[in-house]
Each structure stands twice: as structure tokens, then as C-alpha cells.
Design a protein around this motif. Structure first.
Motif, short mmCIF file in Angstrom:
data_model
loop_
_atom_site.label_atom_id
_atom_site.label_comp_id
_atom_site.label_asym_id
_atom_site.label_seq_id
_atom_site.Cartn_x
_atom_site.Cartn_y
_atom_site.Cartn_z
N UNK A 436 0.84 -1.20 0.00
CA UNK A 436 0.00 0.00 0.00
C UNK A 436 0.88 1.25 0.00
N UNK A 437 1.95 1.22 0.78
CA UNK A 437 2.90 2.34 0.79
C UNK A 437 3.50 2.54 -0.60
N UNK A 739 1.25 -2.82 10.75
CA UNK A 739 1.29 -1.60 9.94
C UNK A 739 2.54 -0.79 10.23
N UNK A 740 2.89 -0.68 11.52
CA UNK A 740 4.10 0.05 11.88
C UNK A 740 5.33 -0.62 11.27
N UNK A 769 0.66 9.18 6.06
CA UNK A 769 -0.71 9.38 6.54
C UNK A 769 -1.69 8.56 5.70
N UNK A 770 -1.49 8.54 4.39
CA UNK A 770 -2.37 7.76 3.52
C UNK A 770 -2.30 6.28 3.82
N UNK A 771 -1.09 5.76 4.07
CA UNK A 771 -0.95 4.34 4.39
C UNK A 771 -1.62 4.01 5.72
N UNK A 772 -1.43 4.88 6.72
CA UNK A 772 -2.04 4.64 8.04
C UNK A 772 -3.57 4.64 7.93
#
Length: 802
Positions: A436-437, A739-740, A769-772
Motif C-alpha cells: 500500500x505504501x 502496519x508500523x 498518513x495515507x498508508x495509516x
């Protein structure tokens, strides 16, 4: 063998009884394996499949030592002949120019074609045999215009001549120059560039004029060579570099003596480094998707094996060994993997067929499902089955049949400890976050490219390309001026002008610039080698290029007046530093020129290039063979295209005209960014789907396994927050930790992402921010149904069922 057949039949029966589980598993495998087969099919066609020539392992392309983008050209024709005669390390050298093209006429038919002009030994060096007729050879060449022969490609022969063998001996005209068709190339042969499919081949002596064949300043030829036995590429490069150094001493005005090196042909010369990096990086990401799919299935199989623990324990009780049960579970995994792999292969085959027929800006790529693709598909399927099949087999090996018979479905891992399924889910989330990143990095890169200052404004501009080689005699300057005036008179047109080639479609580069007073105009005395564009008055206005100081070129700038030029900021800064450029002089093409204008910097060859020096010369002081009219208008494209073609054809009916919007002409420049965004977007989407199913599966299994506990908690007055924590708390914690870890891994994968996208920056706050937010939304969506089921638990109903 009998046991294996029984296991397969039993596996099919078990899978048939669990249609939902089987369908989810098949779709997961189909997507994971299919994506990898598609990527491998492209890698196989571009990087692994040998060129369709004789002994491709001994074939090399000559390159100048400095790394250059896209520039295939290597040397002049006289220098090529010197390399042929003086080298001692090659069994043969051949050259070609890949920029031949024009209008092909035969009978009453006219067709726009593009092809190669090649030296007489081109086909002999490549070891290719004709499908029909013969090729042209070295013995056919006896100087300029001595070999008016043409070899057709198989595609042109079939599409234009209906595959008629009788076409051999036919006389055709290419740009009004007669050629005799002598043969047809075999179907799979298209030279040494994988993406380029020429329509024809003609001898280079009939493509260039006598003066060009004697000119050492131009570099129109790309040179191929076949090494002698026992010679290494480095030895051959050293030998050629020594020849180049000697030529520089003999011809100091034209030859630079730049060392040479050898590369493998096929991928646009040095651009192959970027293509290889892109494909290998995408392959790595595709394997990550498959790894996530295997982790997903392993988690599902582990949960399913836990639910079947009593059944498996009963089979042990009646005499089955644990090894026999492991074999049965592995067989189920392999059967499912084979079915999913077969489905993925079918889908991948369809996609590869579409890719093979697609004409990309790079050219057409012949992609097929060959033996290598089948082997890769089988290998991926086998490994996938083993990866997710070993997890439940390991559970059975470590489980206690007696405990399973007493307690029914059990999970040997306490709730406070991390189960293997938790680790598998965490791995899925890490991979999903990484991909996703990467997707967001690609989107940001695309946005960055789209907002890059170009130095011109393609929006609202229309291009009309005119080939003046079809016109009898020279086109007088007055007629060109009349054409521009006619275009300016079209309603809606605000500006119009001409240029020899618009940016990104060509333009001569490497023309040496000398300081005033230089008497020895040798390459070693040049101080700059800029791009050169030949323009008419009004072009810069039509292109939207700002003149920062000075004036535009004028029709009053003729060969009878002092020669002038407009330079861009990089040219001025490189030549004169902070000194005012207006009024400065330099020597270009043998003429002393005065700078009358300073134009803004822009992009001329690639959007991602560093600032390049550019010089604009007046068309009234230069010769132009190709002319592109640039017209700026506020009318819609279709109306303008028709008006332009109608207006120009009325003035010069014999010249071929091609009209398109400037934004369409630039479509190929965004291809690499679009391909990167698409590839990473698809990988991110697949990983997101797998993460959702993984989180949902873990949360749903956790809720179903703890329904009795949740009912007791509710009966004792537990708050909603505590119920949700017990039901889906573990998947949510895994989501946060995974996620981290994925974000940190994305930072460390900057180099990998940099092989795919321009200026990859995973540390970009927008990307982070978008990935989170994306992972949070995925977690909420995946946990919603299990959470609602946990909140809806009815303690009294559970007690009655118990």
C-alpha cells in the motif's frame, strides 16, 4: 500410488463439502499465482528469452563510454568502416539506423511505414535466413545509391501484400525513391530490439546521401558486433577504444576518441538498465503478494485443522498414523493449490495474450505462454501448496489425539500467547502495508511528474507534422510563411509557428558549440553540446515557452543577415555564468551567432531529465526537411485537426500531414510512470484484499471459538468495550504492530521502490498518513462483522444450547 489416489478423492470430497472455504482459497491462489505468472511472462519475454538470431550469446552492441538515456546512435558511417577494418577482436561488425520511415507506394496504394536502413552485412552478421526470396548482402553494395533493394517484414508482407510470394521483384517507392523488393524476413525476426518491429529493411547506402556517408560529425549508426572465439567483451572494448583514440588523432575536428564499451542489445541500449531494474523489482513485489496469499491460506488451514481435531483424533484411534494424517492434509493443500494454479494460469494466459497485442509507446512486445512460463507456473503452485500445507500438518504432528477426543476442537496455544495464526496474520499485514505504501509512493510520483514544469504548454496546442521530402524541389521560405499565416487566420487560433521536432519527439543533440575566435573546430575544442531546435517566428508563443529577455526570431533573420540564436537559461549559465547572455556570441554549425533572446528552461527528451542546454535557430537561416506546425487555439481538438489538415493540404497537397493534439503526442512520456502506478496499484489492491480476508478470518474464528466466554462476560455485565476487546482486540493489535513494521520496511525499501518509480520517497508525510488511514479503514472493514456478532451474543440462548 493407490493411497495417493484415495487421498486425492478424499481431498476433493472434503473441499466440495466446504464450498465457501474452497472458493475463498481458490480465488486467493488464483490472484496470487496469476499475478506472478503474468509478471514472469513479461520478464521471460523481455529478459530471459534469447534474441531470434544466430548465437545471440556472442552478439554485442557498441556504446560510447558515458551512460545515456535512449540514445541508440553510436558512430558515423566513415568511423564505422574504420572500426570494421581496424579491429582485431570481432568476426564481424554491422550497423543500422532505426529512424528510417516515410510513405511507401506501390500501384495505387500508399502506406505510412517505418523501418531500418542497414549495412550490407547486417543479415549475415545476425545469421538470419529469409522466408521468401533473399536478403541484400555486402556484395550488393558498391557506394552511394548502389543497392536499391528492400526486404519486407513478415507483418508488412501479410498486411499490405496479402502474403503474396510474387511480391519479390516488385518495384515500390519509399519517399519517391524506387526500391526493388528482394525478400521477406521470417515471422519472428524483427532485428535486435525487443520492442521495435520494423516494416522493412533497406541498405544504408540508399538511405543516406553521398555527403552523409562521408560525414564524420553525425552519429546515425547503431553498431552490432560478434566476438571472435575466446575474446572477452572487455578485451574487445579495449581494442575498439584504442581504434577510437587513433581516429581522434587522425581526424581531430570530428572524432573525439571517447572510449567504447559493449552491452547486450535488445532494450534500447542503456535504457535496459532501467527496464531490468523495474521488472526485477516488480517481480519481487509480486512474490510478496504470493507470500501473503500463502500466509492467508496457512492461517485458514490451521484454523480448519483445529476444528477437525476430533475427526483426525478418531482416525488415529482406529489405526491411522500421524504421518498418514499429515500426508492427507498435504494432499488437500496440493489439490487446492493445483486447482488455484490452473485457474491463475488461465487468467494469466489471457492477460499475456492481451499484452502481446497491445502497442505500447515503447513498441510491441511478443509475450507468450511457453514452456518456461508453464514450468514457472507449476513451480509456484507446488511451492505455494507446500507453504500453506505444512502449517496444519505441523499442528497435527504436535497435537495430542487423546486431548482432542476429550475436548473436541482445540487450540493448543493459550489466548495470552501469540499463536502461529497470529504471526501469519502479522506477516500479511506487514506485506500489505509495504505494498500500500508503494502504491501511494507511485501515485505521488505520478502527481509530481504531472506537475513538473515542462517549459511549454501542451494543453490547447495541436501539432501538424509535415514531411517535405515528398514535395518536388525545395519548399521556398515564402510558402512556409504563407502556411503559418493561413493557420493564424483560422478562427479560434491564437498563435502558430513551426519547429523541426517538438520536445520529446526528437531534436538534434550533441551539436558542438565553440567560443568566438576558435579556428580549430574540433570536437575536443567544443565547450557545449546542446539540443538544437529550428523554429519559425511565433513558435515559442504557440508552444507557451516564455522569452525571459530579448526578442523572438524574425523573418528578417535570413542568410544575408548576421546569424542569430535564442538560448535557454541552462545554455546561458553554462557558457557565460551570471553574465547577461543577450549580445553574446558563439560558433555553431560553422557560423558565428549572436544571442538575441533568452528562453526559459524546460524538458526536451525526458520528463525526469536534469536541466539541458538548448539553442533555437531561425528556420529562415537553416535547412528543414521535416516541419511540425504548432497551433494554439481555444477550439476543440476535432474541429482544429480538420481545419489544420484542410488548410495545409490546400497550400501543399503533396506533403503527408499527421495531425494530433500535443497532449496525445506526449502520451508515451508518461508511460513508465503510468506503468509503475498501475503495477504497484494492482499489487497493493491484491495485498489489501488478502489483508482484509486475513483479518476477517482471524477475528471471525476468534469470536466463534470464544462465544461461550463472551456470553458469560455479557451475562456478568461486561461493558461493550471489554466485549469488543475480547472479540477483535488481538487482530486490531496485530494490525497496528504490522502496519508500523510495514511502514518501517517501506522506508528501508526505498531503493527497491526507486527502481520502479521516479523520486520514490516513502517518508513523504502524505504517503505515511495515507498508508495509516488505508490500513485503519481495512481493519475496521474486516473486523466489523465479527465485532457485531460478538455484541449480538445472547447469553440465555447460549446456555440453553449448552
Amino acid at each position: 500410488m493407490r493411497d495417493l489416489l484415495l487421498d486425492i478423492r478424499y481431498a476433493l470430497r472434503v473441499l466440495w463439502k466446504s464450498p465457501a472455504f474452497t472458493l475463498v482459497a481458490l480465488i486467493t491462489l488464483m490472484l496470487g499465482i496469476g499475478a506472478n505468472i503474468v509478471v514472469f511472462g513479461v520478464v521471460n519475454a523481455v529478459l530471459l528469452h534469447p534474441l531470434d538470431v544466430s548465437e545471440p550469446q556472442n552478439l554485442y552492441e557498441l556504446r560510447l563510454k558515458p551512460w545515456t538515456n535512449w540514445k541508440l546512435l553510436t558512430t558515423s558511417y566513415p568511423a564505422f568502416e574504420d572500426y570494421q577494418q581496424r579491429n582485431t577482436t570481432f568476426s564481424g561488425l554491422a550497423g543500422y539506423d532505426g529512424y528510417s520511415g516515410g510513405r511507401l507506394r506501390w500501384g495505387d496504394t500508399v502506406k505510412n511505414v517505418s523501418g531500418y536502413s542497414a549495412t550490407g552485412n547486417y543479415f549475415d552478421l545476425l545469421g538470419v535466413q529469409p522466408a521468401v526470396g533473399r536478403f541484400f548482402y555486402e556484395a550488393d553494395v558498391h557506394g552511394p545509391n548502389s543497392a536499391p533493394f528492400m526486404v519486407l517484414s513478415d507483418s508488412l508482407w501479410r498486411s499490405a501484400f496479402n502474403a503474396d510470394p510474387g511480391v519479390v521483384g516488385t518495384t515500390v517507392q519509399l519517399n519517391k525513391q524506387p526500391f526493388t523488393v528482394v525478400g521477406v524476413a521470417p515471422p519472428r525476426f524483427h532485428g535486435t530490439e525487443r520492442f521495435v518491429w520494423p516494416d522493412y529493411w533497406i541498405p544504408v547506402v540508399n538511405h543516406f546521401g553521398a555527403d552523409s556517408l562521408r560525414d564524420r560529425t553525425g552519429h546515425p549508426l547503431t553498431v552490432l558486433g560478434r566476438l571472435k572465439p575466446g575474446v572477452t567483451p572487455q578485451q574487445a572494448a579495449d581494442n575498439l577504444s584504442a581504434v577510437a583514440a587513433q581516429l581522434a588523432k587522425e581526424y581531430p575536428k570530428t572524432d573525439t576518441g571517447v572510449p567504447l564499451r559493449l552491452i547486450r542489445p535488445g532494450l534500447y541500449a542503456d535504457e535496459g538498465d532501467l527496464i531490468r531494474g523495474f521488472l526485477y523489482s516488480v517481480t519481487g513485489l509480486a512474490l510478496l503478494v504470493l507470500l501473503a496469499a500463502c500466509a492467508n491460506l496457512a492461517s485458514l488451514f490451521a484454523a480448519r485443522a483445529a476444528d477437525r481435531s476430533r475427526e483426525l483424533a478418531l482416525r488415529v484411534a482406529v489405526g491411522a498414523s500421524q504421518w498418514r494424517l499429515m500426508q492427507q492434509l498435504l494432499t488437500e493443500a496440493m489439490v487446492l493449490s493445483m486447482l488455484g494454479g490452473a485457474a491463475g494460469l488461465v487468467i494469466a494466459g489471457l492477460l499475456l495474450r492481451v499484452l502481446s497485442q497491445w502497442q505500447s509507446p515503447y513498441g510491441r512486445l511478443a509475450v507468450s505462454v511457453d514452456a518456461c512460463v508453464y514450468v514457472a507456473a507449476f513451480t509456484l503452485t507446488l511451492i505455494s501448496g507446500l507453504l500453506f500445507g505444512m502449517i496444519p500438518a505441523r499442528q497435527i504432528w504436535q497435537s495430542s489425539p487423546l486431548q482432542a477426543m476429550k475436548s473436541g476442537p482445540v487450540d493448543s496455544t493459550p489466548l495470552r500467547r501469540l499463536a502461529l495464526r497470529d504471526l501469519l496474520l502479522g506477516a500479511q499485514i506487514v506485506i500489505c502495508t509495504l505494498l500500500v505504501t508503494g502504491s501511494l509512493v507511485a501515485v505521488r510520483s505520478m502527481a509530481r511528474v504531472l506537475h513538473t514544469p515542462l517549459g511549454f504548454q501542451p494543453q490547447g496546442a495541436t501539432l501538424a507534422e509535415m514531411d517535405l521530402s515528398e514535395v518536388e524541389g525545395d519548399v521556398p521560405l515564402e510558402k512556409t510563411k504563407a502556411m503559418i499565416d493561413a493557420l493564424r487566420s483560422i478562427p479560434g487560433v491564437t498563435a502558430a509557428g513551426t519547429v523541426n521536432r517538438v520536445p520529446f519527439t526528437g531534436g538534434l543533440r550533441g551539436i558542438p558549440v565553440f567560443p568566438p575566435g576558435t579556428t580549430e573546430l574540433s570536437m575536443n575544442n567544443s565547450v557545449l553540446a546542446p539540443y538544437r531546435f529550428t523554429i519559425s517566428p511565433g513558435y515559442l508563443d504557440a508552444a507557451g515557452t516564455r522569452i525571459l529577455r530579448g526578442r523572438d526570431v524574425s523573418w528578417r533573420d535570413t542568410t544575408k543577415t548576421p546569424y542569430v540564436a535564442i538560448v535557454n537559461e541552462t545554455f546561458a549559465r553554462s557558457m557565460w555564468g551570471d553574465t547577461l547572455a543577450i549580445g553574446q556570441r558563439f560558433i555553431l554549425l560553422g557560423q558565428l551567432r549572436e544571442v538575441v533572446g533568452l528562453a526559459e528552461d524546460g524538458k526536451y527528451h525526458e520528463i525526469v531529465e536534469s536541466p539541458q542546454p538548448v539553442v533555437y535557430l531561425p528556420s529562415s537561416q537553416s535547412e528543414q526537411r521535416y516541419t511540425t506546425f504548432v497551433v494554439r487555439s481555444y477550439r476543440v481538438q476535432n474541429e482544429m485537426a480538420a481545419a489544420l489538415e484542410r488548410t495545409l493540404s490546400a497550400i501543399e497537397p503533396n506533403a503527408p500531414i499527421t495531425v494530433q493534439s500535443w497532449t496525445d503526442a506526449m502520451g508515451g512520456q508518461l508511460f513508465s510512470e503510468r506503468a509503475a502506478t498501475t503495477a504497484l496499484g494492482v499489487m497493493g489492491l491484491l495485498a489489501a484484499m488478502l489483508a482484509v480476508t486475513g483479518i476477517f478470518g482471524t477475528a471471525a474464528y476468534n469470536v466463534s471459538r470464544r462465544m461461550k466466554e463472551l456470553g458469560i462476560r455479557v451475562a456478568l455485565g461486561a461493558r461493550t468495550r471489554h466485549v469488543l476487546n475480547a472479540a477483535v482486540g488481538r487482530p486490531i493489535v496485530l494490525l497496528g504492530v504490522g502496519s508500523l513494521a510495514g511502514l518501517l520496511l517501506g522506508v528501508f525499501a526505498s531503493r527497491l521502490l526507486g527502481q520502479i518509480v521516479y523520486q520514490a520517497n516513502p517518508r513523504d508525510p502524505v504517503v505515511v498518513v495515507g498508508a495509516v488511514l488505508t490500513m485503519a479503514l481495512l481493519g475496521i472493514a474486516a473486523s466489523a462483522i465479527p465485532a457485531l456478532r460478538a455484541l449480538a451474543v445472547d447469553p440465555s440462548k447460549l446456555m440453553r444450547e449448552e
